[in-house]
Scaffold this motif. Sequence first.
Motif, PDB file in Angstrom:
ATOM      1  N   LEU A  34     135.166 -57.548  25.804  1.00  0.00           N
ATOM      2  CA  LEU A  34     135.141 -58.036  24.429  1.00  0.00           C
ATOM      3  C   LEU A  34     135.771 -57.002  23.505  1.00  0.00           C
ATOM      4  O   LEU A  34     135.434 -55.818  23.551  1.00  0.00           O
ATOM      5  N   ASP A  40     138.264 -60.172  19.331  1.00  0.00           N
ATOM      6  CA  ASP A  40     137.483 -61.389  19.547  1.00  0.00           C
ATOM      7  C   ASP A  40     136.490 -61.640  18.419  1.00  0.00           C
ATOM      8  O   ASP A  40     136.186 -62.794  18.100  1.00  0.00           O
ATOM      9  N   HIS A  58     138.726 -68.092  16.680  1.00  0.00           N
ATOM     10  CA  HIS A  58     138.606 -69.419  17.279  1.00  0.00           C
ATOM     11  C   HIS A  58     139.864 -70.213  16.948  1.00  0.00           C
ATOM     12  O   HIS A  58     140.186 -70.420  15.773  1.00  0.00           O
ATOM     13  N   TYR A 104     140.024 -66.606  12.210  1.00  0.00           N
ATOM     14  CA  TYR A 104     138.730 -65.942  12.180  1.00  0.00           C
ATOM     15  C   TYR A 104     137.811 -66.732  11.265  1.00  0.00           C
ATOM     16  O   TYR A 104     138.066 -66.873  10.059  1.00  0.00           O
ATOM     17  N   ASP A 157     130.208 -61.816  24.290  1.00  0.00           N
ATOM     18  CA  ASP A 157     130.774 -61.432  25.585  1.00  0.00           C
ATOM     19  C   ASP A 157     130.329 -62.386  26.688  1.00  0.00           C
ATOM     20  O   ASP A 157     131.134 -62.804  27.537  1.00  0.00           O
ATOM     21  N   LYS A 176     132.211 -65.561  26.227  1.00  0.00           N
ATOM     22  CA  LYS A 176     133.644 -65.362  26.479  1.00  0.00           C
ATOM     23  C   LYS A 176     133.938 -65.463  27.968  1.00  0.00           C
ATOM     24  O   LYS A 176     134.968 -66.027  28.378  1.00  0.00           O
ATOM     25  N   THR A 200     133.978 -69.535  22.674  1.00  0.00           N
ATOM     26  CA  THR A 200     133.679 -68.683  21.521  1.00  0.00           C
ATOM     27  C   THR A 200     132.316 -69.096  20.964  1.00  0.00           C
ATOM     28  O   THR A 200     131.762 -70.144  21.332  1.00  0.00           O
TER      29      THR A 200
END
Length: 549
Positions: free
Chosen positions: A220, A287, A305, A309, A418, A421, A426
């Motif tokens: 991440l 991320d 996404h 952001y 994380d 992910k 997301t």
Amino acid sequence: MGYKDAYRDWLSWCDDAEKKELLLLKDEKEIEDRFYKDLEFGTAGLRGIMGAGSNRMNRYNVRKATKGFADYLQDTYGKRCQDGVIIAYDSRNNSADFAAEAAHVLCAAGIPVKFFTEPEPIPVLSFSVRHFRAAGGIVITASHNPKEYNGYKVYGPDGGQLVPRDANVLSRYVENISDLAHIPCTGSKELLTRLGQDTVDLFIEEIYKQSTLKGNAGNLKIVYTPIHGSGNIPVRKILKRGGFTDVHIVESQEKPDGNFPTVSAPNPENQDALQLGIKLAGEIGADIVIGTDPDSDRIGSAVLHNGKYLLISGSSMGALLVNYLLMMKGKELTGKSTIITTIVTGGIGRDIAGKYGVQVEETLTGFKYIGEKMSQYEKDGSHEFIFGYEESYGYLAGTHARDKDAVVTALLICEMADYFKKQGKTLIDVLAELSKEYGYCLDKLSSYTLAGKKGLAKIADIMAALRVKDVQEILPDIGEIRDYAKGIDGLPAENVLKFILKDHSWIAVRPSGTEPKIKVYCSLKGKDEEETSRRFLMYKEIWEREFDL
């Protein structure tokens, strides 16, 4: 005493610097605002604009509050006072000086003090009160207020802010201090102990117990901004402890700076405060962006996404964390497992908890009430605390503190991002899945600043009008009105009105306890964001027109 007499009285005894500041005042309304009342010591302690005057945050009012606190401790706890008081402060202008003033007054009263030598987060203070078994704590902070403000919070021996029952007693001690010019502030240096990173490291190890991934973090990419506050070192330490190695700091917001030069206000609820973090994230392809306020008890975030952001609201992040923590705990959950939230926190967190068979308890607005519940659970064993949260971006996992904790939450948000992910999702994807399962809910807060004497009167008038008006003439789809000033649901009386709509959406109105604002909270159920946003704008137009906001 009128404001003019109060002004002349201060000029007769204050120090030269304050006298010079006051004599330069030419605006009569400014003089009135500084002296028409004393800065109130309320359930949130002191908070106000810094400057000379009875209604300002300054060293004289800090001394007054601390002398009252010292007298309160000695009368309430007796010899327990020798367990001392922990003092911390944030990065605001004058915070270190105000903290030193408090330490001197306590030492002059014969009460030992442990004093942090650098700006530290509120949760570090709360943890330290508990760790050192102190009689209480003080934090000099104005949270996320604009740079002109500062404040003074008081903590009890459980590490939580004083609730009204105790704060009202303390306030009477503070009000009894009338001679501000002669408050003793010279005590034995042997009563003063300095605290540093050793204590912060104890805090880091304690909150690491809440880790869900136990150091097994993936790749991440994180951008973090402390927004010129106290979170820089602790947040970076806990992320490193959690195994996150790809962490990037917004350099222009890294160092403590009470002028908060890069933002209009250091509030991570606002996109403005995270804008530089989002800019850096876009440049490096991060991320997630996280940002903490000056005393690092609140945290905001933005998630990458579909190339953009997107900010996540306080209630939505609360729901995400409830879902994630309960999912990760799984079979560890018992019939006593409990989530605590507030009466103005919306979202679907309650519904998620219900799916897992976890109890949900509601408190009044303010994390002090969540902390009070936690201490009650600790004493009677009736519940097992899992997580507490409020819509204003405050969260706590673990029992190491009795106040919201952006440091442990930074770790958990990043671990959650994380975890998902690795599944190709997301946090926005997860929110969409939760909305599909539990129904869409839009949570919005509208705050209106009404400063000064006239502003406070208008806030009172609005709350009074809402209690006597036939509100259904304004909002015809109201099904129930809940007036918390009557002390309902077993909660202490509080100046909050909540209007339950026929589809179980709701609108709540309350004056802020720390700023000259009236706040309107909306939690609206509907088909999707478009529908609920349109409905929100309709309601917003109605109340703004009705009350000239």
